[in-house]
Design an enzyme around this catalytic site. Structure first.
Site, PDB file in Angstrom:
ATOM      1  N   CYS A 130     -39.398 -33.385  73.412  1.00  0.00           N
ATOM      2  CA  CYS A 130     -40.110 -34.546  72.901  1.00  0.00           C
ATOM      3  C   CYS A 130     -41.541 -34.110  72.609  1.00  0.00           C
ATOM      4  O   CYS A 130     -42.211 -33.551  73.475  1.00  0.00           O
ATOM      5  CB  CYS A 130     -40.087 -35.677  73.932  1.00  0.00           C
ATOM      6  N   CYS A 172     -18.955 -31.880  69.498  1.00  0.00           N
ATOM      7  CA  CYS A 172     -19.424 -30.860  70.447  1.00  0.00           C
ATOM      8  C   CYS A 172     -19.581 -31.421  71.856  1.00  0.00           C
ATOM      9  O   CYS A 172     -19.769 -30.669  72.800  1.00  0.00           O
ATOM     10  CB  CYS A 172     -20.741 -30.247  69.975  1.00  0.00           C
ATOM     11  N   CYS A 216     -37.146 -41.299  73.506  1.00  0.00           N
ATOM     12  CA  CYS A 216     -37.218 -40.415  74.665  1.00  0.00           C
ATOM     13  C   CYS A 216     -37.113 -41.251  75.945  1.00  0.00           C
ATOM     14  O   CYS A 216     -37.850 -42.229  76.112  1.00  0.00           O
ATOM     15  CB  CYS A 216     -38.529 -39.642  74.645  1.00  0.00           C
ATOM     16  N   HIS A 224     -30.985 -28.718  72.193  1.00  0.00           N
ATOM     17  CA  HIS A 224     -31.199 -27.566  71.309  1.00  0.00           C
ATOM     18  C   HIS A 224     -30.915 -27.965  69.872  1.00  0.00           C
ATOM     19  O   HIS A 224     -30.228 -28.959  69.629  1.00  0.00           O
ATOM     20  CB  HIS A 224     -30.298 -26.400  71.721  1.00  0.00           C
ATOM     21  N   CYS A 281     -44.128 -36.073  75.231  1.00  0.00           N
ATOM     22  CA  CYS A 281     -44.222 -35.821  76.676  1.00  0.00           C
ATOM     23  C   CYS A 281     -43.695 -34.447  77.099  1.00  0.00           C
ATOM     24  O   CYS A 281     -43.824 -34.076  78.257  1.00  0.00           O
ATOM     25  CB  CYS A 281     -43.506 -36.915  77.458  1.00  0.00           C
ATOM     26  N   CYS A 333     -28.684 -31.167  68.930  1.00  0.00           N
ATOM     27  CA  CYS A 333     -27.702 -31.413  69.980  1.00  0.00           C
ATOM     28  C   CYS A 333     -28.477 -31.879  71.215  1.00  0.00           C
ATOM     29  O   CYS A 333     -29.205 -31.101  71.830  1.00  0.00           O
ATOM     30  CB  CYS A 333     -26.935 -30.120  70.248  1.00  0.00           C
ATOM     31  N   ARG A 346     -28.352 -29.502  63.156  1.00  0.00           N
ATOM     32  CA  ARG A 346     -27.676 -30.274  64.201  1.00  0.00           C
ATOM     33  C   ARG A 346     -28.551 -30.258  65.440  1.00  0.00           C
ATOM     34  O   ARG A 346     -28.613 -29.269  66.152  1.00  0.00           O
ATOM     35  CB  ARG A 346     -26.296 -29.689  64.521  1.00  0.00           C
ATOM     36  N   HIS A 371     -37.379 -32.109  77.920  1.00  0.00           N
ATOM     37  CA  HIS A 371     -36.282 -31.342  77.320  1.00  0.00           C
ATOM     38  C   HIS A 371     -35.259 -32.310  76.753  1.00  0.00           C
ATOM     39  O   HIS A 371     -34.777 -33.201  77.457  1.00  0.00           O
ATOM     40  CB  HIS A 371     -35.630 -30.443  78.383  1.00  0.00           C
ATOM     41  N   ASP A 396     -26.101 -25.394  61.955  1.00  0.00           N
ATOM     42  CA  ASP A 396     -24.703 -25.526  61.544  1.00  0.00           C
ATOM     43  C   ASP A 396     -24.311 -26.983  61.272  1.00  0.00           C
ATOM     44  O   ASP A 396     -23.140 -27.345  61.310  1.00  0.00           O
ATOM     45  CB  ASP A 396     -23.776 -24.926  62.599  1.00  0.00           C
ATOM     46  N   CYS A 423     -40.660 -41.088  77.897  1.00  0.00           N
ATOM     47  CA  CYS A 423     -41.906 -41.744  77.472  1.00  0.00           C
ATOM     48  C   CYS A 423     -41.713 -42.862  76.458  1.00  0.00           C
ATOM     49  O   CYS A 423     -42.674 -43.541  76.110  1.00  0.00           O
ATOM     50  CB  CYS A 423     -42.876 -40.712  76.911  1.00  0.00           C
TER      51      CYS A 423
END
Length: 136
Positions: free
Chosen positions: A101, A70, A52, A110, A104, A124, A122, A107, A114, A55
């Site tokens: 995470c 993707c 991350c 997602h 902490c 992403c 997956r 974000h 699939d 952190c």
């Protein structure tokens, strides 16, 4: 999905702004998204651990990374159970599963069902949410 997770790292908005680059701040603290195919780790396939950027928590081993085409780094499993927290995301007129995470609350991106490997998953992830530790 866990809506009530308790995070270990708690910082003020000011502390996050001081620590992160402006782009990292938007992604990690406000669920922003980098443009596809622009991230540092999209086509990065060295051996090591993805951590991350907020952190330093270990999140993904390089052996779980694959090219999903993707535009964002993709992984088929977290490095250890509990490192990733999943929450329902109803933004942008869609229903998705956001990943954070577990340490902490930053974000990451997602998760989708699939994936092409045996896990069928997956993750992403935004490159801006990650740092990388080389395996030496």
């Amino acid at each position: 999905m866990n809506q009530e997770h308790k995070f270990n790292v708690i910082k003020t908005d000011e502390e996050w702004r001081e620590q992160l680059t402006p782009d990292q701040y938007i992604v990690l603290r406000h669920a922003g998204t980098e443009r596809p195919f622009t991230g540092e780790f999209n086509m990065h396939f060295e051996n090591g651990i993805y951590v991350c950027a907020g952190c330093g928590e270990d999140l993904f081993d390089s052996t779980s990374k694959f090219n999903s085409h993707c535009g964002w780094p993709s992984f088929d499993q977290e490095i250890e159970a509990g490192k990733i927290v999943e929450i329902r995301d109803e933004s942008h007129g869609m229903i998705r599963t956001e990943i954070l995470c577990g340490n902490c609350g930053g974000h990451l991106g997602h998760v989708f069902d699939d994936g092409p490997t045996e896990t069928g998953i997956r993750y992403c992830v935004n490159s801006l949410s990650l740092d990388f530790k080389n395996e030496k």
